[in-house]
Scaffold this motif. Structure first.
Motif, PDB file in Angstrom:
ATOM      1  N   ALA A  22      -1.697  -8.303  -5.519  1.00 40.63           N
ATOM      2  CA  ALA A  22      -0.816  -8.356  -6.692  1.00 40.63           C
ATOM      3  C   ALA A  22      -1.608  -8.706  -7.947  1.00 40.63           C
ATOM      4  CB  ALA A  22       0.293  -9.376  -6.462  1.00 40.63           C
ATOM      5  N   SER A  23      -2.571  -9.586  -7.808  1.00 38.65           N
ATOM      6  CA  SER A  23      -3.399  -9.967  -8.942  1.00 38.65           C
ATOM      7  C   SER A  23      -4.243  -8.794  -9.436  1.00 38.65           C
ATOM      8  CB  SER A  23      -4.302 -11.140  -8.549  1.00 38.65           C
ATOM      9  OG  SER A  23      -5.128 -11.510  -9.626  1.00 38.65           O
ATOM     10  N   MET A  24      -4.797  -8.022  -8.504  1.00 38.06           N
ATOM     11  CA  MET A  24      -5.600  -6.861  -8.895  1.00 38.06           C
ATOM     12  C   MET A  24      -4.729  -5.774  -9.533  1.00 38.06           C
ATOM     13  SD  MET A  24      -8.806  -7.308  -8.295  1.00 38.06           S
ATOM     14  CE  MET A  24      -8.731  -9.054  -8.611  1.00 38.06           C
ATOM     15  N   ALA A  25      -3.533  -5.565  -9.008  1.00 39.57           N
ATOM     16  CA  ALA A  25      -2.620  -4.586  -9.599  1.00 39.57           C
ATOM     17  C   ALA A  25      -2.207  -5.027 -11.000  1.00 39.57           C
ATOM     18  CB  ALA A  25      -1.391  -4.404  -8.717  1.00 39.57           C
ATOM     19  N   SER A  26      -1.979  -6.318 -11.168  1.00 40.95           N
ATOM     20  CA  SER A  26      -1.636  -6.849 -12.476  1.00 40.95           C
ATOM     21  C   SER A  26      -2.802  -6.709 -13.444  1.00 40.95           C
ATOM     22  CB  SER A  26      -1.233  -8.321 -12.343  1.00 40.95           C
ATOM     23  OG  SER A  26      -1.034  -8.895 -13.603  1.00 40.95           O
ATOM     24  N   LEU A  27      -4.013  -6.901 -12.951  1.00 37.55           N
ATOM     25  CA  LEU A  27      -5.194  -6.730 -13.795  1.00 37.55           C
ATOM     26  C   LEU A  27      -5.322  -5.275 -14.237  1.00 37.55           C
ATOM     27  CD1 LEU A  27      -7.668  -8.091 -15.024  1.00 37.55           C
ATOM     28  CD2 LEU A  27      -8.882  -7.610 -12.909  1.00 37.55           C
ATOM     29  N   ARG A  28      -5.001  -4.350 -13.354  1.00 38.33           N
ATOM     30  CA  ARG A  28      -5.030  -2.924 -13.705  1.00 38.33           C
ATOM     31  C   ARG A  28      -4.019  -2.627 -14.811  1.00 38.33           C
ATOM     32  NH1 ARG A  28      -7.062   1.800 -10.968  1.00 38.33           N
ATOM     33  NH2 ARG A  28      -6.408   3.515 -12.274  1.00 38.33           N
ATOM     34  N   LEU A  29      -2.810  -3.165 -14.664  1.00 40.79           N
ATOM     35  CA  LEU A  29      -1.783  -2.990 -15.691  1.00 40.79           C
ATOM     36  C   LEU A  29      -2.225  -3.641 -16.989  1.00 40.79           C
ATOM     37  CD1 LEU A  29       1.070  -2.197 -16.635  1.00 40.79           C
ATOM     38  CD2 LEU A  29       1.860  -4.361 -15.670  1.00 40.79           C
ATOM     39  N   GLY A  44      -0.308 -12.388 -22.637  1.00 42.23           N
ATOM     40  CA  GLY A  44       0.735 -13.083 -21.884  1.00 42.23           C
ATOM     41  C   GLY A  44       0.677 -12.764 -20.403  1.00 42.23           C
ATOM     42  N   LEU A  45       0.453 -11.500 -20.069  1.00 39.50           N
ATOM     43  CA  LEU A  45       0.345 -11.108 -18.667  1.00 39.50           C
ATOM     44  C   LEU A  45      -0.882 -11.734 -18.024  1.00 39.50           C
ATOM     45  CD1 LEU A  45       1.361  -9.451 -16.282  1.00 39.50           C
ATOM     46  CD2 LEU A  45       0.061  -7.510 -17.176  1.00 39.50           C
ATOM     47  N   HIS A  46      -1.982 -11.797 -18.770  1.00 36.51           N
ATOM     48  CA  HIS A  46      -3.207 -12.400 -18.247  1.00 36.51           C
ATOM     49  C   HIS A  46      -3.000 -13.887 -17.957  1.00 36.51           C
ATOM     50  CE1 HIS A  46      -7.483 -12.151 -17.511  1.00 36.51           C
ATOM     51  NE2 HIS A  46      -7.664 -13.246 -18.216  1.00 36.51           N
ATOM     52  N   VAL A  47      -2.364 -14.594 -18.888  1.00 32.58           N
ATOM     53  CA  VAL A  47      -2.088 -16.020 -18.690  1.00 32.58           C
ATOM     54  C   VAL A  47      -1.152 -16.221 -17.501  1.00 32.58           C
ATOM     55  CG1 VAL A  47      -0.951 -18.028 -19.734  1.00 32.58           C
ATOM     56  CG2 VAL A  47      -2.563 -16.680 -21.078  1.00 32.58           C
ATOM     57  N   ALA A  48      -0.135 -15.380 -17.381  1.00 31.72           N
ATOM     58  CA  ALA A  48       0.802 -15.497 -16.264  1.00 31.72           C
ATOM     59  C   ALA A  48       0.101 -15.234 -14.931  1.00 31.72           C
ATOM     60  CB  ALA A  48       1.957 -14.515 -16.446  1.00 31.72           C
ATOM     61  N   ARG A  49      -0.753 -14.207 -14.884  1.00 30.49           N
ATOM     62  CA  ARG A  49      -1.477 -13.872 -13.652  1.00 30.49           C
ATOM     63  C   ARG A  49      -2.371 -15.020 -13.212  1.00 30.49           C
ATOM     64  NH1 ARG A  49      -6.474 -11.593 -12.376  1.00 30.49           N
ATOM     65  NH2 ARG A  49      -7.042 -11.548 -14.555  1.00 30.49           N
ATOM     66  N   LEU A  50      -3.127 -15.556 -14.143  1.00 29.50           N
ATOM     67  CA  LEU A  50      -4.021 -16.662 -13.802  1.00 29.50           C
ATOM     68  C   LEU A  50      -3.237 -17.924 -13.438  1.00 29.50           C
ATOM     69  CD1 LEU A  50      -6.880 -16.209 -16.408  1.00 29.50           C
ATOM     70  CD2 LEU A  50      -6.919 -15.699 -13.975  1.00 29.50           C
ATOM     71  N   SER A  51      -2.117 -18.152 -14.105  1.00 25.23           N
ATOM     72  CA  SER A  51      -1.304 -19.332 -13.799  1.00 25.23           C
ATOM     73  C   SER A  51      -0.749 -19.269 -12.376  1.00 25.23           C
ATOM     74  CB  SER A  51      -0.148 -19.455 -14.788  1.00 25.23           C
ATOM     75  OG  SER A  51      -0.633 -19.651 -16.090  1.00 25.23           O
ATOM     76  N   GLY A  55      -1.793 -21.864  -9.577  1.00 24.60           N
ATOM     77  CA  GLY A  55      -0.707 -22.628  -8.977  1.00 24.60           C
ATOM     78  C   GLY A  55      -0.684 -22.511  -7.461  1.00 24.60           C
ATOM     79  N   VAL A  56      -0.883 -21.301  -6.959  1.00 21.27           N
ATOM     80  CA  VAL A  56      -0.901 -21.100  -5.504  1.00 21.27           C
ATOM     81  C   VAL A  56      -2.098 -21.814  -4.887  1.00 21.27           C
ATOM     82  CG1 VAL A  56      -1.205 -19.366  -3.689  1.00 21.27           C
ATOM     83  CG2 VAL A  56       0.430 -18.970  -5.521  1.00 21.27           C
ATOM     84  N   LEU A  57      -3.261 -21.727  -5.528  1.00 26.09           N
ATOM     85  CA  LEU A  57      -4.445 -22.401  -4.989  1.00 26.09           C
ATOM     86  C   LEU A  57      -4.288 -23.922  -4.992  1.00 26.09           C
ATOM     87  CD1 LEU A  57      -7.341 -20.241  -6.439  1.00 26.09           C
ATOM     88  CD2 LEU A  57      -6.594 -20.378  -4.064  1.00 26.09           C
ATOM     89  N   VAL A  58      -3.699 -24.469  -6.042  1.00 27.80           N
ATOM     90  CA  VAL A  58      -3.480 -25.920  -6.088  1.00 27.80           C
ATOM     91  C   VAL A  58      -2.493 -26.333  -5.008  1.00 27.80           C
ATOM     92  CG1 VAL A  58      -2.484 -27.788  -7.479  1.00 27.80           C
ATOM     93  CG2 VAL A  58      -4.124 -26.201  -8.509  1.00 27.80           C
ATOM     94  N   TRP A  59      -1.384 -25.586  -4.868  1.00 21.07           N
ATOM     95  CA  TRP A  59      -0.411 -25.909  -3.828  1.00 21.07           C
ATOM     96  C   TRP A  59      -1.048 -25.825  -2.450  1.00 21.07           C
ATOM     97  CZ3 TRP A  59       1.575 -22.828   0.129  1.00 21.07           C
ATOM     98  CH2 TRP A  59       2.605 -23.410   0.861  1.00 21.07           C
ATOM     99  N   THR A  60      -1.867 -24.785  -2.252  1.00 20.38           N
ATOM    100  CA  THR A  60      -2.520 -24.604  -0.960  1.00 20.38           C
ATOM    101  C   THR A  60      -3.516 -25.722  -0.682  1.00 20.38           C
ATOM    102  OG1 THR A  60      -2.295 -22.232  -1.262  1.00 20.38           O
ATOM    103  CG2 THR A  60      -3.753 -22.944   0.477  1.00 20.38           C
ATOM    104  N   ALA A  61      -4.164 -26.225  -1.719  1.00 16.94           N
ATOM    105  CA  ALA A  61      -5.112 -27.332  -1.534  1.00 16.94           C
ATOM    106  C   ALA A  61      -4.398 -28.559  -0.979  1.00 16.94           C
ATOM    107  CB  ALA A  61      -5.799 -27.669  -2.848  1.00 16.94           C
ATOM    108  N   PHE A  62      -3.152 -28.761  -1.368  1.00 20.53           N
ATOM    109  CA  PHE A  62      -2.383 -29.884  -0.829  1.00 20.53           C
ATOM    110  C   PHE A  62      -1.997 -29.667   0.634  1.00 20.53           C
ATOM    111  CE2 PHE A  62      -1.518 -30.777  -5.374  1.00 20.53           C
ATOM    112  CZ  PHE A  62      -1.925 -32.098  -5.374  1.00 20.53           C
ATOM    113  N   GLN A  63      -2.068 -28.424   1.111  1.00 20.27           N
ATOM    114  CA  GLN A  63      -1.762 -28.124   2.512  1.00 20.27           C
ATOM    115  C   GLN A  63      -2.938 -28.407   3.430  1.00 20.27           C
ATOM    116  OE1 GLN A  63       1.479 -27.377   3.100  1.00 20.27           O
ATOM    117  NE2 GLN A  63       1.585 -27.650   0.884  1.00 20.27           N
ATOM    118  N   GLY A  64      -4.134 -28.485   2.851  1.00 20.39           N
ATOM    119  CA  GLY A  64      -5.319 -28.799   3.646  1.00 20.39           C
ATOM    120  C   GLY A  64      -6.451 -27.819   3.386  1.00 20.39           C
ATOM    121  N   ALA A  65      -7.614 -28.151   3.945  1.00 18.05           N
ATOM    122  CA  ALA A  65      -8.809 -27.339   3.722  1.00 18.05           C
ATOM    123  C   ALA A  65      -8.706 -25.976   4.410  1.00 18.05           C
ATOM    124  CB  ALA A  65     -10.046 -28.083   4.212  1.00 18.05           C
ATOM    125  N   GLY A  66      -8.172 -25.939   5.609  1.00 12.11           N
ATOM    126  CA  GLY A  66      -8.050 -24.673   6.339  1.00 12.11           C
ATOM    127  C   GLY A  66      -7.196 -23.659   5.601  1.00 12.11           C
TER     128      GLY A  66
END
Length: 90
Positions: A22-29, A44-51, A55-66
């Motif tokens: 989804a990130s790559m498709a958004s980058l293409r757009l 705006g789209l670039h900021v939203a994509r990176l956010s 956000g997903v990486l930060v949330w995932t970090a709270f789930q653990g290293a694996g």
């Protein structure tokens, strides 16, 4: 490591692939919007994509290293897959 742990990591890896795609498709757009002449919509789209990715990486970090490694691996693997599916040049 149990079968449940492996299934959980596989699910996180798949989520990383989907997020990366989804990130790559958004980058293409986003690139098309920049070429089209506008400035604010692509920014705006670039900021939203990176956010979303951060956000997903930060949330995932709270789930653990694996899970963080699985999502990160999915993100990294999504790029070459997206380049093959979307094509390098339009």
């Amino acid at each position: 490591m149990t079968v449940g742990d492996i299934e959980r990591l596989a699910a996180f890896g798949l989520a990383g692939l989907v997020l990366g795609g989804a990130s790559m498709a958004s980058l293409r757009l986003n690139t098309d919007l920049y070429v089209g002449g506008g400035v604010w919509r692509p920014i705006g789209l670039h900021v939203a994509r990176l956010s979303v990715v951060v956000g997903v990486l930060v949330w995932t970090a709270f789930q653990g290293a694996g899970p963080l490694l699985a999502v990160s691996a999915g993100l990294v693997l999504a790029r070459p897959i997206a380049l093959r599916l979307l094509g390098r040049v339009r």
